[in-house]
Write an enzyme that holds these catalytic residues in place. Sequence first.
Site, PDB file in Angstrom:
ATOM      1  N   GLU A 198      28.475  66.669  55.158  1.00  0.00           N
ATOM      2  CA  GLU A 198      27.219  67.434  55.204  1.00  0.00           C
ATOM      3  C   GLU A 198      27.333  68.611  56.166  1.00  0.00           C
ATOM      4  O   GLU A 198      26.895  69.719  55.871  1.00  0.00           O
ATOM      5  CB  GLU A 198      26.051  66.521  55.620  1.00  0.00           C
ATOM      6  CG  GLU A 198      25.783  65.367  54.670  1.00  0.00           C
ATOM      7  CD  GLU A 198      26.505  64.085  55.078  1.00  0.00           C
ATOM      8  OE1 GLU A 198      27.644  64.165  55.572  1.00  0.00           O
ATOM      9  OE2 GLU A 198      25.925  63.007  54.898  1.00  0.00           O
ATOM     10  N   CYS A 234      24.575  60.273  58.210  1.00  0.00           N
ATOM     11  CA  CYS A 234      24.615  59.615  59.520  1.00  0.00           C
ATOM     12  C   CYS A 234      23.668  60.370  60.459  1.00  0.00           C
ATOM     13  O   CYS A 234      23.186  61.447  60.111  1.00  0.00           O
ATOM     14  CB  CYS A 234      26.047  59.623  60.064  1.00  0.00           C
ATOM     15  SG  CYS A 234      26.542  61.229  60.751  1.00  0.00           S
ATOM     16  N   CYS A 274      24.642  64.110  61.050  1.00  0.00           N
ATOM     17  CA  CYS A 274      24.386  64.963  59.883  1.00  0.00           C
ATOM     18  C   CYS A 274      22.895  65.113  59.633  1.00  0.00           C
ATOM     19  O   CYS A 274      22.426  66.189  59.250  1.00  0.00           O
ATOM     20  CB  CYS A 274      25.095  64.408  58.660  1.00  0.00           C
ATOM     21  SG  CYS A 274      26.884  64.537  58.791  1.00  0.00           S
ATOM     22  N   HIS A 299      32.142  66.008  59.201  1.00  0.00           N
ATOM     23  CA  HIS A 299      31.535  65.228  58.121  1.00  0.00           C
ATOM     24  C   HIS A 299      31.187  66.148  56.951  1.00  0.00           C
ATOM     25  O   HIS A 299      31.013  67.358  57.129  1.00  0.00           O
ATOM     26  CB  HIS A 299      30.264  64.525  58.616  1.00  0.00           C
ATOM     27  CG  HIS A 299      30.525  63.385  59.552  1.00  0.00           C
ATOM     28  ND1 HIS A 299      29.573  62.465  59.907  1.00  0.00           N
ATOM     29  CD2 HIS A 299      31.663  63.028  60.205  1.00  0.00           C
ATOM     30  CE1 HIS A 299      30.104  61.573  60.736  1.00  0.00           C
ATOM     31  NE2 HIS A 299      31.373  61.896  60.941  1.00  0.00           N
TER      32      HIS A 299
HETATM   33 ZN   LIG Z   1      27.672  62.488  59.175  1.00  0.00          ZN
END
Ligand SMILES: [Zn+2]
Length: 157
Positions: free
Chosen positions: A56, A84, A87, A54
């Site tokens: 981040e 999310c 993250c 992801h």
């Molecule tokens: Zn994430």
Amino acid sequence: MKQKEEFMMEAIKLSIEKMEAGFGGPFGAVVVCDGKIIARGYNNVLATNDPTAHAEVDAIRKACQALGTYQLDNCELYTSCEPCPMCLGAIYWARPKKVYYGNTKTDAARIGFDDQFIYDEIEKPLTARAIPMEQLLADAAKEAFDRWEAKVDKTGY
Ligand SMILES: [Zn+2]
């Protein structure tokens, strides 16, 4: 445009460019330290077959590498979307001083990235979760913890 907005625009630009190039979903992030971008991250799930790639997490890993540390105390994270749960966890481990986000998790759910079910899972007892969890060899596993506690030259974090 103020500096904060410029940093967010960079995260948004990454979210569009890398998604258009086929790397993954429309998510970008930058880490800023002392008024400068020190790392640029983007969703790379599809190109790397890595479900943890992801924006981040990518930005945090690159920022920590750039600074040679596992903490981002004096940094800020700008992400094109509210993080999310994975993250969010990574953000708390990295400890930046502030997070700015563009889209909300509700906006993300609307285009098919619904992580609400993960937030819901966290609330449930282990035995009631969609992915079963079972404890195994607790005594053997504890060995590492005992040794960590007794380790005299450890670096706490
Ligand atoms: Zn994430």
